[in-house]
Enzyme design. Sequence first.
Site, short mmCIF file in Angstrom:
data_model
loop_
_atom_site.label_atom_id
_atom_site.label_comp_id
_atom_site.label_asym_id
_atom_site.label_seq_id
_atom_site.Cartn_x
_atom_site.Cartn_y
_atom_site.Cartn_z
N GLY A 10 3.98 -1.14 15.72
CA GLY A 10 2.82 -0.62 15.17
C GLY A 10 1.95 -2.01 15.38
N LYS A 105 5.28 4.14 2.94
CA LYS A 105 5.49 4.78 1.29
C LYS A 105 6.08 6.14 1.61
CE LYS A 105 0.95 4.93 2.19
NZ LYS A 105 0.01 4.00 2.48
N GLU A 190 -5.45 7.44 5.19
CA GLU A 190 -4.45 7.57 6.24
C GLU A 190 -5.06 8.30 7.37
OE1 GLU A 190 -1.04 6.59 5.37
OE2 GLU A 190 -2.20 5.55 3.92
N LYS A 205 3.86 6.96 -3.90
CA LYS A 205 3.82 5.59 -4.30
C LYS A 205 4.29 5.63 -5.79
CE LYS A 205 -0.07 3.81 -1.56
NZ LYS A 205 -1.39 3.88 -1.40
P1 NAP Z 1 -2.66 2.70 12.07
O1 NAP Z 1 -3.52 1.92 12.13
O2 NAP Z 1 -2.73 4.02 12.51
O3 NAP Z 1 -1.64 2.05 13.21
C1 NAP Z 1 -0.61 2.71 13.62
C2 NAP Z 1 0.34 1.79 14.67
O4 NAP Z 1 1.40 2.38 14.99
C3 NAP Z 1 -0.70 1.80 15.91
O5 NAP Z 1 -0.72 0.55 16.79
C4 NAP Z 1 -0.04 2.88 16.88
O6 NAP Z 1 -0.13 2.56 18.23
C5 NAP Z 1 1.24 2.78 16.61
N1 NAP Z 1 1.99 3.92 16.50
C6 NAP Z 1 2.01 4.94 15.79
N2 NAP Z 1 2.95 6.21 16.02
C7 NAP Z 1 3.53 5.41 17.17
C8 NAP Z 1 4.70 6.06 18.10
N3 NAP Z 1 5.07 7.37 17.81
N4 NAP Z 1 5.04 5.28 18.99
C9 NAP Z 1 4.45 4.13 19.33
N5 NAP Z 1 3.62 3.64 18.45
C10 NAP Z 1 2.97 4.36 17.38
O7 NAP Z 1 -1.81 2.68 10.75
P2 NAP Z 1 -2.02 1.41 9.52
O8 NAP Z 1 -3.06 1.81 8.83
O9 NAP Z 1 -1.75 0.23 10.26
O10 NAP Z 1 -0.74 1.84 8.67
C11 NAP Z 1 0.61 1.73 9.13
C12 NAP Z 1 1.38 1.93 7.96
O11 NAP Z 1 1.24 1.10 7.00
C13 NAP Z 1 1.69 3.23 7.51
O12 NAP Z 1 3.02 3.86 7.08
C14 NAP Z 1 0.48 3.38 6.23
O13 NAP Z 1 0.77 4.24 5.22
C15 NAP Z 1 1.04 1.86 5.89
N6 NAP Z 1 0.05 1.19 4.91
C16 NAP Z 1 -1.29 1.22 5.41
C17 NAP Z 1 -2.07 0.64 4.50
C18 NAP Z 1 -3.60 0.47 4.92
O14 NAP Z 1 -4.35 -0.15 4.21
N7 NAP Z 1 -4.09 0.74 6.19
C19 NAP Z 1 -1.81 0.11 3.27
C20 NAP Z 1 -0.50 0.12 2.89
C21 NAP Z 1 0.60 0.88 3.70
P3 NAP Z 1 -1.61 2.63 18.95
O15 NAP Z 1 -2.26 1.54 18.47
O16 NAP Z 1 -1.58 2.40 20.43
O17 NAP Z 1 -2.27 3.84 18.51
N1 HSE Z 2 -4.54 4.95 2.19
C1 HSE Z 2 -3.91 4.36 1.39
C2 HSE Z 2 -4.75 4.15 0.25
C3 HSE Z 2 -3.64 3.22 2.11
O1 HSE Z 2 -5.97 4.53 0.25
O2 HSE Z 2 -4.76 3.61 -0.90
C4 HSE Z 2 -2.80 2.16 1.23
O3 HSE Z 2 -1.46 2.61 1.13
#
Ligand code: NAP
Ligand code: HSE
EC number: 1.1.1.3
Length: 428
Positions: A10, A105, A190, A205
């Site tokens: 990712g 999570k 999300e 969480k």
């Molecule tokens: P995101 O911006 O949607 O990024 C997901 C990445 O994974 C993208 O690069 C996507 O590729 C790639 N991907 C998704 N499905 C795929 C698949 N089937 N095959 C290949 N590549 C795939 O998500 P994010 O916000 O970074 O979150 C990532 C994780 O961290 C999640 O589990 C989320 O709950 C967790 N998290 C997020 C945050 C936050 O603040 N965003 C905080 C804590 C935890 P493309 O770029 O090519 O689309």
């Molecule tokens: N969607 C989540 C939030 C990202 O708003 O807290 C962090 O886990």
Amino acid sequence: MKPIKVGLLGLGTVGTGVVRIVEGHQADLLSQTGSPIEIASILVQDKSKNRNISVSPDKLTENPWDIVENPEIDVVVEVMGGIELSKELMLACLEKGKHIVTANKDLMALHGPEILAKAAEKGCDVFYEASVAGGIPIIRTLIEGFSSDRITKIMGIVNGTTNYILTKMSQEGAAYADVLKEAQQLGYAESDPTSDVEGFDAARKMTILGTLGFHANVALGDVEVKGISNVTKEDITYGKRLGYEVKLLGIAERQDDHISISVQPTMVKKSHPLASVNGVFNAVYVYGEAVGETMFYGPGAGEMPTATSVVADLVAVVRNMNLGINGRRGFKPYKEKKLKTDEQIASKNFILLHVADKAGVLAQITQVFAQYDVSLESVLQHPNASNPNAEIIIITHDASKASINKVLKQFESLDVVHEIKSVYRVEG
Ligand code: NAP
Ligand code: HSE
């Protein structure tokens, strides 16, 4: 010196932050771990997508098995999200002896025990600090910092998106839908924001925090969940007038080995430190029998805060590799899970009723509370020029959930109660 090779699943919000920190902090990471860390391969869905970070195109792959099958890769960082594919990839990586760092999570709440069991079998690390409260090191704190204490209560603002929405509604009178759009644009929400606003993200969480805090295998189904989609400006305004802020709180409580876990919009007294946690910030309040009250505060989502926790886990894995002690973090739930009944769950409550504006109504209402032994802290009747009903706000003393449910059921059959507008748990 041989670098530790990392496969990154990712390159979205969090993955981009991970690359920035690993590339930007090379010298510090080397000093802290004794090994250079190299991101060797990155999984994305679409290699041709424009990205706000420049990475060598030959590092990108659209095939996850390029990373799983690569014998040179020692550690896999999973920041792609989702459940089924991530689980399959993680188990396959562990089978091959690769250590895992994840921010997922959803996966850890649903399949954590299975993944951790596989990791233990294979002598691998699985670290998931970023899965709860983004940049706050709460998982390490519960596993290590409080290992000597018995935790009785954890209350968390653990979803940044909903806290951002409620803060803007409270401070600026903003409309729910507009602020949700903003939170999505800022990368907090999300991919399906229902999971944020309906409380499911927070529930996942709290499943993780409850398991760590109470040493029992809490399952997602044990968490009672209510989101913020029905919170109205009116509720927020009344709450403020009475000295409360509405917050989506995850509440995990233990009493005599019985636990309860919930996520719900809650009226938090303004004097409680959780009431002033605003915007995308998260906070986790932990009460331990020996330590008393503690609170951990910080950014709960977003690129760099979340990546900070992910890379800290990576540092821990690499240190363990160099010491030859992977797979020995040693957290294993050892208590039998016993859930509280509705008779055992107690709290203060905020109840807003629309009632007939005539003599004797208040007496009928207080009579129902008395019938179920619910004692009242305050009753406020509010005139409302635009509403033919009288508005009554009741704050109860601590009452069991079972009694409150009986009271509400009885209100439904009282002619003078036109509508039960809202019911909130009260904390602080
Ligand atoms: P995101 O911006 O949607 O990024 C997901 C990445 O994974 C993208 O690069 C996507 O590729 C790639 N991907 C998704 N499905 C795929 C698949 N089937 N095959 C290949 N590549 C795939 O998500 P994010 O916000 O970074 O979150 C990532 C994780 O961290 C999640 O589990 C989320 O709950 C967790 N998290 C997020 C945050 C936050 O603040 N965003 C905080 C804590 C935890 P493309 O770029 O090519 O689309
Ligand atoms: N969607 C989540 C939030 C990202 O708003 O807290 C962090 O886990």
